[in-house]
Scaffold this motif. Structure first.
Motif, PDB file in Angstrom:
ATOM      1  N   GLU A   1       0.836  -1.209   0.000  1.00 44.53           N
ATOM      2  CA  GLU A   1       0.000   0.000   0.000  1.00 44.53           C
ATOM      3  C   GLU A   1       0.867   1.255   0.000  1.00 44.53           C
ATOM      4  O   GLU A   1       0.573   2.225  -0.696  1.00 44.53           O
ATOM      5  N   LYS A   2       1.953   1.240   0.758  1.00 38.89           N
ATOM      6  CA  LYS A   2       2.869   2.395   0.767  1.00 38.89           C
ATOM      7  C   LYS A   2       3.472   2.605  -0.620  1.00 38.89           C
ATOM      8  O   LYS A   2       3.560   3.726  -1.108  1.00 38.89           O
ATOM      9  N   ARG A   3       3.898   1.502  -1.246  1.00 44.27           N
ATOM     10  CA  ARG A   3       4.479   1.609  -2.593  1.00 44.27           C
ATOM     11  C   ARG A   3       3.460   2.136  -3.589  1.00 44.27           C
ATOM     12  O   ARG A   3       3.778   2.961  -4.444  1.00 44.27           O
ATOM     13  N   ARG A   4       2.235   1.655  -3.471  1.00 44.22           N
ATOM     14  CA  ARG A   4       1.186   2.099  -4.394  1.00 44.22           C
ATOM     15  C   ARG A   4       0.914   3.584  -4.214  1.00 44.22           C
ATOM     16  O   ARG A   4       0.787   4.332  -5.172  1.00 44.22           O
ATOM     17  N   ARG A   5       0.849   4.038  -2.959  1.00 46.29           N
ATOM     18  CA  ARG A   5       0.605   5.458  -2.715  1.00 46.29           C
ATOM     19  C   ARG A   5       1.749   6.315  -3.224  1.00 46.29           C
ATOM     20  O   ARG A   5       1.535   7.387  -3.773  1.00 46.29           O
ATOM     21  N   ARG A   6       2.998   5.830  -3.041  1.00 40.93           N
ATOM     22  CA  ARG A   6       4.138   6.596  -3.533  1.00 40.93           C
ATOM     23  C   ARG A   6       4.109   6.718  -5.047  1.00 40.93           C
ATOM     24  O   ARG A   6       4.380   7.774  -5.595  1.00 40.93           O
ATOM     25  N   SER A   7       3.769   5.628  -5.732  1.00 44.90           N
ATOM     26  CA  SER A   7       3.755   5.677  -7.193  1.00 44.90           C
ATOM     27  C   SER A   7       2.620   6.562  -7.696  1.00 44.90           C
ATOM     28  O   SER A   7       2.761   7.260  -8.685  1.00 44.90           O
ATOM     29  N   LEU A   8       1.487   6.572  -7.000  1.00 45.75           N
ATOM     30  CA  LEU A   8       0.381   7.446  -7.387  1.00 45.75           C
ATOM     31  C   LEU A   8       0.753   8.910  -7.173  1.00 45.75           C
ATOM     32  O   LEU A   8       0.419   9.770  -7.978  1.00 45.75           O
TER      33      LEU A   8
ATOM     34  N   SER B   1       1.870  14.178  -9.344  1.00 49.95           N
ATOM     35  CA  SER B   1       2.613  15.425  -9.173  1.00 49.95           C
ATOM     36  C   SER B   1       3.678  15.610 -10.242  1.00 49.95           C
ATOM     37  O   SER B   1       4.170  16.705 -10.443  1.00 49.95           O
ATOM     38  N   GLY B   2       4.076  14.547 -10.938  1.00 52.42           N
ATOM     39  CA  GLY B   2       5.142  14.637 -11.928  1.00 52.42           C
ATOM     40  C   GLY B   2       4.703  15.286 -13.236  1.00 52.42           C
ATOM     41  O   GLY B   2       5.529  15.735 -14.006  1.00 52.42           O
ATOM     42  N   GLY B   3       3.417  15.399 -13.475  1.00 52.77           N
ATOM     43  CA  GLY B   3       2.948  15.947 -14.735  1.00 52.77           C
ATOM     44  C   GLY B   3       2.852  17.451 -14.780  1.00 52.77           C
ATOM     45  O   GLY B   3       2.550  18.038 -15.801  1.00 52.77           O
TER      46      GLY B   3
END
Length: 64
Positions: free
Chosen positions: A49-56, A61-63
């Motif tokens: 879940e932490k990894r999923r939230r980080r990737s989201l 924010s990267g766009g």
């Protein structure tokens, strides 16, 4: 059918939580093993879940 599977998962989760509590109070060996498996599974879910939230967060924010 899906409801039956979800009900089974719910029963397993509640049983695992009960084993964790029982193991804390000095339950038999098999309860301690079930508690260990339950805690390990919960840690895996937390990490994923932490990894999923980080990737989201990176994706949204990267766009800018």
């Amino acid at each position: 059918m899906v409801g039956l599977v979800l009900f089974g998962v719910l029963v397993l989760a509640i049983g695992g939580c009960a084993c964790v509590v029982w193991a804390e109070r000095g339950g038999p060996r098999w309860v301690r093993h079930v508690a260990t498996v339950t805690l390990a599974a919960s840690e895996l879910v937390r990490r994923s879940e932490k990894r999923r939230r980080r990737s989201l967060t990176r994706t949204t924010s990267g766009g800018d």
